[in-house]
Motif scaffolding. Structure first.
Motif, PDB file in Angstrom:
ATOM      1  N   GLU A   1      40.657  28.074  43.520  1.00 54.83           N
ATOM      2  CA  GLU A   1      40.592  28.045  41.877  1.00 54.83           C
ATOM      3  C   GLU A   1      39.484  29.057  41.352  1.00 54.83           C
ATOM      4  O   GLU A   1      39.762  29.102  40.278  1.00 54.83           O
ATOM      5  N   LYS A   2      38.628  29.544  42.024  1.00 53.69           N
ATOM      6  CA  LYS A   2      37.908  30.466  41.722  1.00 53.69           C
ATOM      7  C   LYS A   2      38.451  31.978  41.598  1.00 53.69           C
ATOM      8  O   LYS A   2      38.426  32.665  40.608  1.00 53.69           O
ATOM      9  N   ILE A   3      39.006  32.131  42.786  1.00 59.72           N
ATOM     10  CA  ILE A   3      39.520  33.474  43.041  1.00 59.72           C
ATOM     11  C   ILE A   3      40.796  33.757  42.033  1.00 59.72           C
ATOM     12  O   ILE A   3      40.889  35.095  41.428  1.00 59.72           O
ATOM     13  N   LYS A   4      41.717  32.766  41.735  1.00 56.79           N
ATOM     14  CA  LYS A   4      42.989  32.959  40.965  1.00 56.79           C
ATOM     15  C   LYS A   4      42.637  33.417  39.721  1.00 56.79           C
ATOM     16  O   LYS A   4      43.110  34.454  38.998  1.00 56.79           O
ATOM     17  N   PRO A   5      41.750  32.641  38.793  1.00 61.61           N
ATOM     18  CA  PRO A   5      41.294  33.199  37.468  1.00 61.61           C
ATOM     19  C   PRO A   5      40.803  34.847  37.491  1.00 61.61           C
ATOM     20  O   PRO A   5      40.957  35.288  36.363  1.00 61.61           O
ATOM     21  N   GLU A   6      39.872  34.907  38.667  1.00 63.37           N
ATOM     22  CA  GLU A   6      39.221  36.196  38.684  1.00 63.37           C
ATOM     23  C   GLU A   6      40.369  37.452  38.791  1.00 63.37           C
ATOM     24  O   GLU A   6      40.178  38.456  38.043  1.00 63.37           O
TER      25      GLU A   6
END
Length: 558
Positions: free
Chosen positions: A199-204
């Motif tokens: 969930e952190k990697i995807k928007p980044e």
């Protein structure tokens, strides 16, 4: 004997009721037994074994152990206890202890219900873990190719990112580190923590991709496009300055110079890979450059407008002033002839102030042109305002001239109306003389004298110096009303006299037959000779109508 029969029937009834209640208890025990067996036969253990397909370590291991222990407790302890309670319920039913049996069954029902809830919780947590693992895996399968594509793009097209390339490479390394951390969490069986990483990697990564897509264009704009535009704009400003345009007053040179420094700041910001702030600045600069070109075009048009329109403005001001002076002189001459209201003189004074202000404004525009402290655009605004005021003032002067002209026209018309009314008075007098009536009532002569007096007042008002046209108009209205009233009353009196004669002549046919009519006709004749024509007509007509209804209407129609 009856008592024995009654007692026997009561015992039989009690036995039957007891059998029915025991049967209900047995049925309920069977239902609970089937419910218990259904729980035992479910594939819960098989469901739990699906966890073994995952990395059975860490958080997953803990969860699996917890779920297994809970399920083992249900199978080895809770359900056997339920079995014992069912036997107790049957035993109580056999002993006709129905209340105790129902209580035991109620407790069993609650226990089985709680077991159902616990199994649902276990399976829900299990499914959540499995879905989380599957979702994480699918999303990572999508993210990894994107990361590789970014790495490839940075290697092949690094020149497009200039000095920001190291910052972008550092960012992709950070994302790779987060992916590595995700893999470690999966291997350790910590799938919930792994979900947080995804969930952190995807928007980044989405944000980074957007930044990479936008950066080349922004970089080129800051490095090449905008500097070229600013250079061209600066040259254009300098050229207009050499051609005599007042661009210095617009403060554009300093502003354009400031843009060069801002572009340098933008280049330094881009080195860190930050697009967002620079993107906003670029949009503002592009919009402002467009506005500056519009301002320069406006300045060029303003200069042409001034050079074309200023002579015309000066000519109109002079013509307006000359026209006003002529009007002013005319008013001075007419003041001895006509009376001017204070409001009229105030209008004249206001126009004089306005034309003097217009003349002063024109001189100020010429002074502004001689100096160089005000831009052509501002001077054009003042000149356009001057034209608007000129138009308004010309309308006021035209209206005032029409007012003066109307004074003369009103005087001439008043004299014409007076002559017309004199002729009307003479016409009334001739009509009275030629009317062949026995005499003229006094009130007619009084009306005629009043009309003559009103005409005289009009004549006196016209002879007053200065002439007050308002007084003349009022006198004319009174005279006209008096003459119209006199004419109306004269015609009415003559008509009444003629009609009276005809009514009396017509009624004479009944004079000898109706003595009362004869007396009333004598009275009408007396009134007729006394010039009381209205009363004479009323008396004769009333008497005739009593004898011959509708006779008056027939006489009037002839």
């Amino acid at each position: 004997m009856p008592y024995i029969i009654g007692t026997a029937l009561l015992i039989i009834t009690i036995i039957i009721v007891g059998l029915i209640l025991r049967k209900k208890i047995y049925d309920d025990v069977d239902k609970k037994e089937m419910w218990k067996m259904d729980i035992m036969n479910r594939d819960t253990a098989a469901q739990l074994s699906r966890v073994k397909n995952l990395n059975l370590m860490g958080e997953t291991q803990q969860k699996f152990n917890t779920w297994k222990d809970r399920w083992d407790r249900i199978v080895t302890k809770v359900l056997p206890e339920v079995e014992e309670y069912l036997f107790d319920a049957e035993d109580a039913a056999d002993r006709y202890r129905f209340s105790s049996a129902k209580k035991i069954l109620s407790e069993i029902d609650q226990t089985l219900h709680n077991v159902e809830i616990e199994i649902e919780e276990i399976l829900a947590e299990l499914h959540q873990l499995l879905e989380t693992e599957e979702k994480n895996r699918e999303e990572m399968e999508q993210l990894l190719p994107e990361v590789k594509d970014i790495q490839k793009r940075l290697i092949q097209n690094g020149y497009q990112y200039g000095h920001a390339l190291p910052a972008f490479e550092a960012t992709i390394k950070e994302i790779e580190s987060e992916i590595t951390a995700y893999n470690e969490q999966v291997e350790s069986g910590n799938y919930m923590e792994a979900q947080q990483s995804v969930e952190k990697i995807k928007p980044e990564l989405d944000e980074f991709l957007t930044k990479l897509d936008e950066f080349p264009k922004i970089y080129k704009t800051v490095k090449d496009t905008l500097p070229a535009q600013i250079k061209e704009l600066a040259q254009g400003i300098q050229k207009m300055k050499e051609e005599g345009y007042r661009v210095e007053q617009l403060g554009l040179e300093k502003e354009v110079k400031g843009y060069e420094q801002r572009l340098e700041d933008c280049m330094n910001t881009l080195k860190s890979g930050d697009n967002a702030e620079v993107k906003v600045i670029i949009e503002e600069m592009e919009e402002r450059i467009k506005e500056i070109y519009e301002d320069l075009e406006k300045e060029a048009l303003a200069r042409n407008y001034i050079e074309t329109k200023l002579p015309s403005h000066e000519k109109q001001v002079e013509e307006n002033l000359a026209s006003f002076e002529e009007t002013k002189r005319e008013v001075e001459m007419l003041k001895s002839t006509y009376y001017f209201e204070d409001s009229d003189m105030e209008k004249l004074m206001t126009m004089e102030k306005e034309i003097n202000q217009l003349k002063k404004s024109h001189e100020e525009i010429e002074q502004e042109l001689e100096g160089e402290s005000i831009s052509y655009s501002e001077i054009r605004g003042n000149l356009e305002a001057g034209f608007e005021k000129l138009t308004t003032l010309e309308e006021k002067q035209t209206a005032f001239k029409e007012f003066i002209l109307k004074l003369r026209q009103d005087e001439l018309k008043a004299k014409e109306d007076l002559e017309k009314m004199k002729r009307q008075v003479n016409d009334i007098h001739r009509k009275l003389v030629k009317s062949n009536v026995p005499g003229i009532p006094t009130f007619i002569w009084t009306l005629l004298e009043t009309a003559v007096d009103k005409n005289t007042k009009v004549l006196k008002a016209l002879d007053n110096k200065p002439l007050d046209i308002t007084v003349v108009r009022h006198a004319l209205e009174e005279a006209n009303d008096a003459i119209e009233n006199t004419m109306e009353q004269t015609d009415k009196m003559i008509e009444q006299a003629y009609l009276t004669e005809r009514v009396i002549q017509y009624a004479n046919r009944y004079r000898s037959q109706v003595p009362e009519l004869a007396e009333r006709l004598k009275e009408s004749e007396r009134l007729f000779r006394a010039y009381e024509y209205e009363l004479a007509l009323e008396n004769a007509a009333t008497a005739l109508e009593e004898i011959e209804p509708g006779a008056l209407r027939s006489i009037e129609a002839k």
